[in-house]
Design a protein around this motif. Structure first.
Motif, mmCIF file in Angstrom:
data_model
loop_
_atom_site.group_PDB
_atom_site.id
_atom_site.type_symbol
_atom_site.label_atom_id
_atom_site.label_comp_id
_atom_site.label_asym_id
_atom_site.label_seq_id
_atom_site.Cartn_x
_atom_site.Cartn_y
_atom_site.Cartn_z
ATOM 1 N N ASP A 34 11.344 7.411 -6.579
ATOM 2 C CA ASP A 34 11.612 8.646 -7.321
ATOM 3 C C ASP A 34 11.458 9.838 -6.384
ATOM 4 O O ASP A 34 10.348 10.103 -5.883
ATOM 5 C CB ASP A 34 10.633 8.760 -8.488
ATOM 6 N N PRO A 35 12.522 10.594 -6.103
ATOM 7 C CA PRO A 35 12.432 11.710 -5.150
ATOM 8 C C PRO A 35 11.466 12.803 -5.589
ATOM 9 O O PRO A 35 10.954 13.548 -4.749
ATOM 10 C CB PRO A 35 13.873 12.228 -5.075
ATOM 11 N N GLN A 36 11.196 12.903 -6.882
ATOM 12 C CA GLN A 36 10.253 13.913 -7.349
ATOM 13 C C GLN A 36 8.809 13.541 -7.007
ATOM 14 O O GLN A 36 7.933 14.405 -6.954
ATOM 15 C CB GLN A 36 10.397 14.106 -8.854
ATOM 16 N N GLN A 37 8.571 12.250 -6.786
ATOM 17 C CA GLN A 37 7.216 11.803 -6.449
ATOM 18 C C GLN A 37 7.094 11.332 -5.007
ATOM 19 O O GLN A 37 5.981 11.107 -4.522
ATOM 20 C CB GLN A 37 6.800 10.671 -7.399
ATOM 21 N N ASN A 38 8.219 11.151 -4.334
ATOM 22 C CA ASN A 38 8.195 10.681 -2.952
ATOM 23 C C ASN A 38 9.211 11.466 -2.122
ATOM 24 O O ASN A 38 10.375 11.068 -2.005
ATOM 25 C CB ASN A 38 8.511 9.180 -2.890
ATOM 26 N N PRO A 39 8.817 12.581 -1.532
ATOM 27 C CA PRO A 39 9.751 13.414 -0.770
ATOM 28 C C PRO A 39 10.301 12.753 0.482
ATOM 29 O O PRO A 39 11.305 13.217 1.039
ATOM 30 C CB PRO A 39 8.898 14.644 -0.411
ATOM 31 N N VAL A 99 18.354 7.746 -1.057
ATOM 32 C CA VAL A 99 18.753 6.861 -2.150
ATOM 33 C C VAL A 99 17.548 6.668 -3.071
ATOM 34 O O VAL A 99 16.494 6.218 -2.626
ATOM 35 C CB VAL A 99 19.239 5.490 -1.639
ATOM 36 N N SER A 100 17.713 7.020 -4.317
ATOM 37 C CA SER A 100 16.643 6.868 -5.293
ATOM 38 C C SER A 100 17.002 5.789 -6.303
ATOM 39 O O SER A 100 18.154 5.323 -6.349
ATOM 40 C CB SER A 100 16.379 8.199 -6.013
ATOM 41 N N ALA A 101 16.031 5.398 -7.123
ATOM 42 C CA ALA A 101 16.273 4.353 -8.121
ATOM 43 C C ALA A 101 15.265 4.495 -9.238
ATOM 44 O O ALA A 101 14.219 5.131 -9.085
ATOM 45 C CB ALA A 101 16.185 2.967 -7.489
ATOM 46 N N GLU A 102 15.574 3.885 -10.379
ATOM 47 C CA GLU A 102 14.650 3.872 -11.506
ATOM 48 C C GLU A 102 14.330 2.440 -11.897
ATOM 49 O O GLU A 102 15.120 1.518 -11.652
ATOM 50 C CB GLU A 102 15.254 4.614 -12.702
ATOM 51 N N LEU A 103 13.162 2.262 -12.485
ATOM 52 C CA LEU A 103 12.716 0.940 -12.920
ATOM 53 C C LEU A 103 13.304 0.629 -14.287
ATOM 54 O O LEU A 103 13.171 1.412 -15.226
ATOM 55 C CB LEU A 103 11.190 0.900 -12.979
ATOM 56 N N ILE A 104 13.943 -0.526 -14.383
ATOM 57 C CA ILE A 104 14.541 -0.970 -15.641
ATOM 58 C C ILE A 104 14.138 -2.419 -15.869
ATOM 59 O O ILE A 104 14.029 -3.211 -14.922
ATOM 60 C CB ILE A 104 16.077 -0.846 -15.611
ATOM 61 N N THR A 105 13.898 -2.753 -17.123
ATOM 62 C CA THR A 105 13.628 -4.144 -17.483
ATOM 63 C C THR A 105 14.646 -4.586 -18.527
ATOM 64 O O THR A 105 14.804 -3.936 -19.557
ATOM 65 C CB THR A 105 12.209 -4.311 -18.052
ATOM 66 N N SER A 106 15.355 -5.658 -18.227
ATOM 67 C CA SER A 106 16.361 -6.195 -19.136
ATOM 68 C C SER A 106 16.072 -7.666 -19.375
ATOM 69 O O SER A 106 15.975 -8.443 -18.418
ATOM 70 C CB SER A 106 17.760 -6.026 -18.538
ATOM 71 N N GLN A 107 15.888 -8.038 -20.628
ATOM 72 C CA GLN A 107 15.591 -9.425 -20.996
ATOM 73 C C GLN A 107 14.369 -9.955 -20.242
ATOM 74 O O GLN A 107 14.324 -11.104 -19.813
ATOM 75 C CB GLN A 107 16.795 -10.323 -20.744
ATOM 76 N N LYS A 114 0.835 -1.197 0.000
ATOM 77 C CA LYS A 114 0.000 0.000 0.000
ATOM 78 C C LYS A 114 0.868 1.245 0.000
ATOM 79 O O LYS A 114 1.992 1.248 0.511
ATOM 80 C CB LYS A 114 -0.895 0.024 1.226
ATOM 81 N N ALA A 115 0.314 2.342 -0.537
ATOM 82 C CA ALA A 115 1.056 3.590 -0.651
ATOM 83 C C ALA A 115 1.589 4.061 0.695
ATOM 84 O O ALA A 115 2.719 4.541 0.799
ATOM 85 C CB ALA A 115 0.173 4.658 -1.276
ATOM 86 N N ALA A 116 0.781 3.911 1.744
ATOM 87 C CA ALA A 116 1.190 4.397 3.058
ATOM 88 C C ALA A 116 2.473 3.737 3.540
ATOM 89 O O ALA A 116 3.342 4.387 4.130
ATOM 90 C CB ALA A 116 0.068 4.166 4.067
ATOM 91 N N LYS A 117 2.608 2.437 3.288
ATOM 92 C CA LYS A 117 3.815 1.722 3.703
ATOM 93 C C LYS A 117 4.946 1.894 2.700
ATOM 94 O O LYS A 117 6.117 2.017 3.063
ATOM 95 C CB LYS A 117 3.500 0.240 3.906
ATOM 96 N N LEU A 118 4.608 1.899 1.417
ATOM 97 C CA LEU A 118 5.637 1.991 0.382
ATOM 98 C C LEU A 118 6.377 3.320 0.429
ATOM 99 O O LEU A 118 7.572 3.375 0.119
ATOM 100 C CB LEU A 118 5.005 1.798 -0.992
ATOM 101 N N ALA A 119 5.687 4.394 0.813
ATOM 102 C CA ALA A 119 6.317 5.707 0.842
ATOM 103 C C ALA A 119 7.539 5.717 1.738
ATOM 104 O O ALA A 119 8.533 6.399 1.467
ATOM 105 C CB ALA A 119 5.313 6.756 1.306
ATOM 106 N N GLN A 120 7.490 4.933 2.820
ATOM 107 C CA GLN A 120 8.646 4.829 3.714
ATOM 108 C C GLN A 120 9.453 3.561 3.443
ATOM 109 O O GLN A 120 10.677 3.558 3.533
ATOM 110 C CB GLN A 120 8.173 4.840 5.169
ATOM 111 N N GLY A 121 8.748 2.489 3.111
ATOM 112 C CA GLY A 121 9.408 1.199 2.980
ATOM 113 C C GLY A 121 10.374 1.103 1.819
ATOM 114 O O GLY A 121 11.454 0.517 1.942
ATOM 115 N N VAL A 122 10.009 1.673 0.653
ATOM 116 C CA VAL A 122 10.886 1.586 -0.514
ATOM 117 C C VAL A 122 12.176 2.381 -0.311
ATOM 118 O O VAL A 122 13.278 1.846 -0.521
ATOM 119 C CB VAL A 122 10.141 2.027 -1.786
ATOM 120 N N ILE A 171 11.938 10.195 0.653
ATOM 121 C CA ILE A 171 13.265 9.651 0.339
ATOM 122 C C ILE A 171 14.360 10.450 1.036
ATOM 123 O O ILE A 171 15.346 9.884 1.534
ATOM 124 C CB ILE A 171 13.490 9.641 -1.193
ATOM 125 N N HIS A 172 14.204 11.766 1.116
ATOM 126 C CA HIS A 172 15.233 12.614 1.719
ATOM 127 C C HIS A 172 15.364 12.386 3.215
ATOM 128 O O HIS A 172 16.398 12.690 3.805
ATOM 129 C CB HIS A 172 14.917 14.085 1.433
#
Length: 451
Positions: A265-270, A278-286, A220-228, A272-273
């Motif tokens: 994404d720090p622009q969508q989840n403040p 630490v931020s990250a981006e979603l990538i799919t390889s193979q 859920k968003a409430a947990k993910l905002a801190q958990g991720v 993070i600071h």
């Protein structure tokens, strides 16, 4: 009327609500029912969902994975069914059947059972109600029988803890993702691209030197905002100290990968600071998705559900509170349970009046902060294995958590394997014996065969 004839004209209607109940209660029970009933055409199993504060909106998608179920109705159609007995698809009902309660309000099977003329069975974890009007109760512990009036004692049977059956309902092929045998977790995953759309058939492999750490930040968003953000920052600290360590997030079936990535994404989840920055981006390889931090660290995303075979290969898991602690405990996977309070209004999935107040438009945030502040003031066990054992056998960290603090605790466990093994042994002891689903299914079938 013979047993065979009863079954030929019978329905089993399961009432449930949230994703936790679906994965830890409904799933083992419907499997046990099908195993004991034999031929599929003898009994039809229907699932009706009721509204739940923990719901994600994808409960139907979860239930559709359970092939034992014949019909499913979503929660948004529940109250017309409760009030007037009408399903959105105008289901027909056979003359003979049983209503089984596996989540929601225990009053629901009373009303629905009377309307359909079906017998009723309730699974009671912590309490049981409506003893006069319910036919049978399968309960987790004997204490629930003692709380009921003696005149209803014959309706009760101790079946055990359904969550303890998690480990015995696996029987699933191991995931197809192949973790590279190279000890460097920054190296690319090598995935068989011949069937990139499926992750079901190949073994998950890694070298003996590789440590696999599971991250369960919630759904859920409430947990993910801190958990991720917390998971990303912890992974960076652990990797710096132990480069052989690799990380994986078993993504909840109710969660889209793009939604998960927004919380990195720090622009969508403040937040993070506040949690390591630490931020990250979603990538799919193979065909294999992962989160990649700015310094190249990968956190693999595993999308098959349930992810039990993956979790059993984790040396340690870092998890938020919830049903996932029960699943990890049932699998005897060592864990650290995290409840950060940087956003005190994050927890809103309370039952009853507190849940209603915490989710009110406009003022819900203020109520949530007050309710959670009051809740956290009182010392209590939060993780299911600790609740089962009545003591803290896995660490619970609550408060203004910081990544380095958690990483230090994880490093202590990883560098002292005996501590992890002791925790694993305690988890095996606390989860209780399996078989609750089979016992509850037997109760249901007994009621099904009543004239």
């Amino acid at each position: 009327m013979t047993e065979a004839k009863n079954r030929e004209t019978a329905d089993i209607l399961i009432l449930s609500n949230g994703p936790g109940e679906l994965t830890t209660w409904v799933r083992p029970v419907v499997k046990a029912l099908r195993q004991q009933l034999g031929k599929r055409d003898e009994v039809r199993i229907s699932l009706v969902l009721s509204p739940c504060p923990n719901a994600s909106g994808r409960e139907v998608a979860i239930a559709q994975r359970y092939r034992e179920i014949d019909r499913i109705q979503a929660a948004e159609h529940f109250f017309p069914f409760l009030l007037w007995g009408k399903t959105t698809e105008n289901w027909d009902w056979r003359d003979h059947g049983v209503v089984v309660f596996l989540g929601g309000d225990q009053f629901f099977p009373v009303v629905i059972g009377k309307r359909l003329g079906y017998r009723t069975v309730i699974y009671g974890e912590w309490d049981t109600r409506w003893h006069r009007w319910i036919d049978r109760f399968g309960v987790m512990k004997p204490e629930l029988i003692d709380r009921a009036s003696p005149q209803y004692a014959d309706k009760f049977t101790v079946v055990g803890d359904l969550m303890a059956d998690t480990a015995t309902v696996r029987n699933l092929p191991l995931p197809e993702s192949i973790l590279s045998q190279a000890p460097n977790p920054l190296s690319a995953l090598k995935v068989d691209s011949s069937d990139a759309s499926s992750t079901n058939n190949q073994l998950l492999k890694h070298s003996p030197e590789t440590e696999l750490i599971g991250m369960l930040p919630g759904s859920k968003a409430a947990k993910l905002a801190q958990g991720v953000p917390l998971a990303l920052a912890i992974a960076r600290h652990l990797h710096a100290a132990r480069p052989q360590t690799r990380f994986v997030i078993p993504v909840a079936p109710t969660l889209e990968l793009q939604t998960l990535a927004r919380f990195a994404d720090p622009q969508q989840n403040p937040v993070i600071h506040q949690l390591g920055n630490v931020s990250a981006e979603l990538i799919t390889s193979q065909g294999q998705p992962f989160l990649k931090t700015s310094d190249g660290l990968r956190i693999e995303l595993y999308t098959d559900s349930p992810a039990y075979d993956l979790l059993t290969q984790c040396r340690l898991c870092l998890t938020t509170v919830g049903a996932n602690t029960a699943e990890l405990g049932s699998l005897a996977v060592p864990m650290i349970v995290l409840l950060p309070t940087q956003q005190l209004d994050a927890m809103r999935a309370w039952d009853g009046l507190p849940g209603l107040l915490a989710n009110l438009p406009g003022v819900g945030s203020a109520f949530a902060k007050l309710i959670n502040w009051l809740f956290l003031r009182k010392s209590r066990l939060l993780a299911w294995p600790n609740i089962w054992a009545g003591e803290a056998i896995v660490p619970e960290l609550v408060g203004q958590l910081q990544p380095q603090q958690i990483a230090d605790l994880a490093l202590d466990l990883l560098t002292h394997p005996k501590k992890l093994e002791q925790m694993r042994d305690r988890l095996r002891q606390s989860r209780g014996t399996s078989g609750a689903a089979s016992k509850l299914a037997a109760l249901v079938i007994e009621e099904l065969n009543q004239d």
